[in-house]
Design an enzyme around this catalytic site. Structure first.
Site, PDB file in Angstrom:
ATOM      1  N   ASP A  10       0.245 -65.294 -25.708  1.00  0.00           N
ATOM      2  CA  ASP A  10       1.420 -65.655 -24.927  1.00  0.00           C
ATOM      3  C   ASP A  10       2.223 -64.391 -24.595  1.00  0.00           C
ATOM      4  O   ASP A  10       2.041 -63.340 -25.222  1.00  0.00           O
ATOM      5  CB  ASP A  10       2.273 -66.634 -25.735  1.00  0.00           C
ATOM      6  CG  ASP A  10       3.552 -67.012 -25.025  1.00  0.00           C
ATOM      7  OD1 ASP A  10       3.470 -67.477 -23.871  1.00  0.00           O
ATOM      8  OD2 ASP A  10       4.628 -66.835 -25.617  1.00  0.00           O
ATOM      9  N   ASP A  12       6.165 -64.312 -23.024  1.00  0.00           N
ATOM     10  CA  ASP A  12       7.597 -64.378 -23.299  1.00  0.00           C
ATOM     11  C   ASP A  12       7.845 -64.928 -24.698  1.00  0.00           C
ATOM     12  O   ASP A  12       7.425 -66.043 -25.016  1.00  0.00           O
ATOM     13  CB  ASP A  12       8.305 -65.237 -22.250  1.00  0.00           C
ATOM     14  CG  ASP A  12       9.781 -64.897 -22.121  1.00  0.00           C
ATOM     15  OD1 ASP A  12      10.314 -64.203 -23.013  1.00  0.00           O
ATOM     16  OD2 ASP A  12      10.410 -65.330 -21.148  1.00  0.00           O
TER      17      ASP A  12
END
Length: 258
Positions: A10, A12
């Site tokens: 991932d 953010d």
């Protein structure tokens, strides 16, 4: 501890928080590069093109290229092309920003149709209008398949929670009477297509992220091991109320040994 030969990472909350760099996340990517372990950055953000994601990562000290980026738009394109014979046009109506529009319409197979499309595809759109919603609902009621790039109800930004694509899609689902097919995390399609792209199996892959409801649930739904880093949305206390725990939990990615 099990060794993994592929990572789905991932962005953010894992590599950065908005404009803030998460140093442990950046160092984690550097370690993957040094050991030549394959990885993809797996983001639900459809407002940026892969080239824009590369530029943002570079601002945070990660040098990469578009071959390491995978988005729900890319998975959506693959999903739709798998449903149709090769070289046949696919008629779509799209709500979304540059990441969605460029990601789909750069492929000549996708043809814009706001009258009788086969699919209505909805991505995050900060310029959403009543006219766009009305068109999408009409097309869906006339038989178009409703596809949502992701189910994120809210987006954390500058200390507040903004309405996300899942909230947009909930409005369209209510008005059209049809629930969407979700492509992005935590749904399975994006995971299946990401693994196909990187040519790895579920057993040798670890999903890394900061948000239980998207990153970790994506792994749970796809039966892939997960690593939660407590540098973003989900806190350790939040895990007390979930039915299925992440496979691993770390305070930050410096604690993870490859």
């Amino acid at each position: 501890m099990k060794k993994y030969s592929c990572y789905l990472i991932d962005l953010d909350g894992t590599i950065y928080r908005g404009k803030e760099t998460i140093e442990s996340g950046v160092e984690f990517v550097h370690r993957l590069d040094e050991t030549k372990i394959p990885y993809l950055f797996l983001t639900n953000n459809t407002t940026r093109t892969p080239e824009m994601v590369v530029a943002k990562l570079q601002d945070h000290g990660v040098k990469t290229d578009v071959s390491h980026i995978y988005t729900p738009v890319m998975a959506t394109a693959s999903y739709l092309k798998d449903k149709h014979p090769r070289n046949t046009p696919i008629r779509i109506y799209v709500i979304g920003q540059i990441g969605v529009r460029k990601g789909l319409f750069s492929d000549p197979r996708f043809v814009l149709d706001d009258q009788n499309p086969e699919y209505v595809i909805v991505g995050m759109d900060t310029d959403l209008t009543y006219h766009k919603i009305r068109t999408a609902c009409r097309c869906i009621r006339n038989g178009a398949t409703f596809i949502a790039t992701n189910a994120d109800k809210v987006l954390p930004a500058n200390g507040e929670l903004l309405p996300g694509n899942g909230s947009q899609c909930a409005m369209i689902a209510t008005a059209s009477g049809q629930e969407p097919l979700f492509i992005g995390k935590p749904a399975k399609p994006i995971i299946d297509y990401a693994l196909k792209k990187i040519n790895k199996t579920k057993a040798e892959t670890l999903i890394v992220g900061d948000y239980y409801q998207t990153d970790i649930c994506a792994g749970i739904n796809s039966h892939i091991d997960t690593l939660l880093t407590l540098t973003g949305v989900t806190k350790k206390t939040d895990l007390q109320s979930v039915d299925v725990q992440p496979t691993y939990v770390v305070n930050n990615l410096n604690e993870w040994q490859l």
